[in-house]
Design a protein around this motif. Structure first.
Motif, PDB file in Angstrom:
ATOM      1  N   UNK A  37       2.761  -6.181   5.198  1.00 17.35           N
ATOM      2  CA  UNK A  37       2.117  -6.275   3.811  1.00 17.35           C
ATOM      3  C   UNK A  37       2.556  -4.440   4.110  1.00 17.35           C
ATOM      4  N   UNK A  38       2.102  -4.192   5.032  1.00 20.49           N
ATOM      5  CA  UNK A  38       2.340  -2.439   5.434  1.00 20.49           C
ATOM      6  C   UNK A  38       3.395  -2.268   5.249  1.00 20.49           C
ATOM      7  N   UNK A  39       4.192  -2.919   6.214  1.00 20.23           N
ATOM      8  CA  UNK A  39       5.752  -2.256   6.296  1.00 20.23           C
ATOM      9  C   UNK A  39       6.713  -2.494   5.410  1.00 20.23           C
ATOM     10  N   UNK A  40       6.796  -4.040   4.931  1.00 17.83           N
ATOM     11  CA  UNK A  40       7.722  -4.484   3.773  1.00 17.83           C
ATOM     12  C   UNK A  40       7.265  -4.496   2.539  1.00 17.83           C
ATOM     13  N   UNK A  41       5.924  -4.476   2.296  1.00 16.15           N
ATOM     14  CA  UNK A  41       5.608  -4.269   0.975  1.00 16.15           C
ATOM     15  C   UNK A  41       5.336  -2.434   0.055  1.00 16.15           C
ATOM     16  N   UNK A  42       4.578  -2.237   1.578  1.00 17.23           N
ATOM     17  CA  UNK A  42       4.552  -0.674   1.680  1.00 17.23           C
ATOM     18  C   UNK A  42       2.937  -0.803   1.024  1.00 17.23           C
ATOM     19  N   UNK A  43       1.975  -1.640   0.850  1.00 15.23           N
ATOM     20  CA  UNK A  43       0.692  -0.814   0.387  1.00 15.23           C
ATOM     21  C   UNK A  43       0.137   0.011   1.471  1.00 15.23           C
ATOM     22  N   UNK A  44      -1.426   0.147   0.361  1.00 12.17           N
ATOM     23  CA  UNK A  44      -1.558   1.970   1.239  1.00 12.17           C
ATOM     24  C   UNK A  44      -2.451   1.256   2.681  1.00 12.17           C
ATOM     25  N   UNK A  45      -2.736   1.982   3.811  1.00  8.27           N
ATOM     26  CA  UNK A  45      -2.732   1.560   4.994  1.00  8.27           C
ATOM     27  C   UNK A  45      -4.530   0.755   4.323  1.00  8.27           C
ATOM     28  N   UNK A  46      -5.360   1.300   3.536  1.00 11.10           N
ATOM     29  CA  UNK A  46      -6.594   0.377   3.267  1.00 11.10           C
ATOM     30  C   UNK A  46      -7.138  -0.256   2.885  1.00 11.10           C
ATOM     31  N   UNK A  47      -5.447  -1.100   2.109  1.00  7.79           N
ATOM     32  CA  UNK A  47      -5.846  -1.953   1.431  1.00  7.79           C
ATOM     33  C   UNK A  47      -6.021  -3.800   2.651  1.00  7.79           C
ATOM     34  N   UNK A  48      -4.042  -2.685   3.135  1.00  2.00           N
ATOM     35  CA  UNK A  48      -4.133  -3.309   4.456  1.00  2.00           C
ATOM     36  C   UNK A  48      -5.714  -3.869   5.663  1.00  2.00           C
ATOM     37  N   UNK A  49      -6.298  -2.746   5.649  1.00  2.00           N
ATOM     38  CA  UNK A  49      -7.581  -2.714   6.782  1.00  2.00           C
ATOM     39  C   UNK A  49      -8.622  -3.828   5.643  1.00  2.00           C
ATOM     40  N   UNK A  50      -8.598  -3.456   4.423  1.00  3.77           N
ATOM     41  CA  UNK A  50      -9.516  -4.299   4.098  1.00  3.77           C
ATOM     42  C   UNK A  50      -8.475  -5.749   3.860  1.00  3.77           C
ATOM     43  N   UNK A  51      -7.937  -5.882   3.748  1.00  2.00           N
ATOM     44  CA  UNK A  51      -6.966  -7.867   2.966  1.00  2.00           C
ATOM     45  C   UNK A  51      -7.728  -8.596   4.962  1.00  2.00           C
ATOM     46  N   UNK A  52      -7.465  -7.700   6.396  1.00  2.00           N
ATOM     47  CA  UNK A  52      -7.163  -8.430   7.174  1.00  2.00           C
ATOM     48  C   UNK A  52      -8.565  -8.945   7.349  1.00  2.00           C
ATOM     49  N   UNK A  53      -9.265  -9.234   7.935  1.00  2.00           N
ATOM     50  CA  UNK A  53     -10.839 -10.082   8.143  1.00  2.00           C
ATOM     51  C   UNK A  53     -10.413 -10.765   6.794  1.00  2.00           C
ATOM     52  N   UNK A  54     -10.267 -10.711   5.635  1.00  2.00           N
ATOM     53  CA  UNK A  54     -10.310 -11.953   4.183  1.00  2.00           C
ATOM     54  C   UNK A  54      -9.585 -12.624   4.664  1.00  2.00           C
ATOM     55  N   UNK A  55      -8.104 -12.808   4.920  1.00  2.00           N
ATOM     56  CA  UNK A  55      -6.913 -13.291   5.232  1.00  2.00           C
ATOM     57  C   UNK A  55      -7.644 -13.991   7.128  1.00  2.00           C
ATOM     58  N   UNK A  56      -8.309 -13.453   7.187  1.00  2.00           N
ATOM     59  CA  UNK A  56      -8.371 -13.900   9.014  1.00  2.00           C
ATOM     60  C   UNK A  56      -9.351 -15.336   8.750  1.00  2.00           C
ATOM     61  N   UNK A  57     -10.638 -14.969   7.462  1.00  2.00           N
ATOM     62  CA  UNK A  57     -11.814 -15.726   7.272  1.00  2.00           C
ATOM     63  C   UNK A  57     -10.614 -17.227   7.089  1.00  2.00           C
ATOM     64  N   UNK A  58      -9.839 -16.720   6.020  1.00  2.00           N
ATOM     65  CA  UNK A  58      -9.005 -17.838   4.872  1.00  2.00           C
ATOM     66  C   UNK A  58      -8.282 -18.518   5.490  1.00  2.00           C
ATOM     67  N   UNK A  59      -7.531 -18.112   6.207  1.00  2.00           N
ATOM     68  CA  UNK A  59      -6.518 -18.751   7.772  1.00  2.00           C
ATOM     69  C   UNK A  59      -7.362 -19.940   8.482  1.00  2.00           C
ATOM     70  N   UNK A  60      -8.673 -18.998   9.138  1.00  2.00           N
ATOM     71  CA  UNK A  60      -9.339 -20.066  10.477  1.00  2.00           C
ATOM     72  C   UNK A  60     -10.362 -20.881   9.446  1.00  2.00           C
ATOM     73  N   UNK A  61     -10.425 -21.092   7.945  1.00  2.00           N
ATOM     74  CA  UNK A  61     -11.588 -21.966   7.918  1.00  2.00           C
ATOM     75  C   UNK A  61     -10.497 -22.922   7.761  1.00  2.00           C
ATOM     76  N   UNK A  62      -9.361 -22.454   7.286  1.00  2.00           N
ATOM     77  CA  UNK A  62      -8.341 -23.210   6.494  1.00  2.00           C
ATOM     78  C   UNK A  62      -8.095 -24.975   8.033  1.00  2.00           C
TER      79      UNK A  62
END
Length: 92
Positions: A37-62
């Motif tokens: 998301x940071x390298x390819x999509x060029x999202x700001x660092x704060x969005x990437x840092x906020x999305x990391x735990x959300x993505x991790x939790x969703x994948x872990x629950x799945x």
């Protein structure tokens, strides 16, 4: 109190292993997605840092839910294959 710590004969303990597998896979997938998301999509660092735990939790629950469903399916097939036909009891 020793009675409470006795393990039953057919009891399996996969809870701890399933949790570690879920958390590990969730963290790895979150790192990969956040990096992309940071390298390819060029999202700001704060969005990437906020999305990391959300993505991790969703994948872990799945992963945890799929492992629990898989273990429950194994339990039902194992118990159904072990059932023996009931023989009617006759007195005298």
């Amino acid at each position: 109190m020793t009675v409470l710590s006795v393990k039953l004969e057919n009891e399996q303990d996969f809870g701890g292993a399933m949790a570690w597998v879920g958390f590990t896979i969730g963290a790895l997938v979150a790192v990969v997605v956040a990096t992309l998301a940071y390298t390819v999509l060029g999202l700001p660092l704060w969005v990437v840092l906020l999305s990391y735990p959300v993505i991790g939790i969703l994948v872990a629950l799945a992963v945890l839910l799929s492992l629990v469903a898989r273990s429950e399916g194994a339990k039902t097939s194992e118990t159904s294959s072990r059932k023996q036909p009931k023989v009617p009891a006759r007195l005298g």
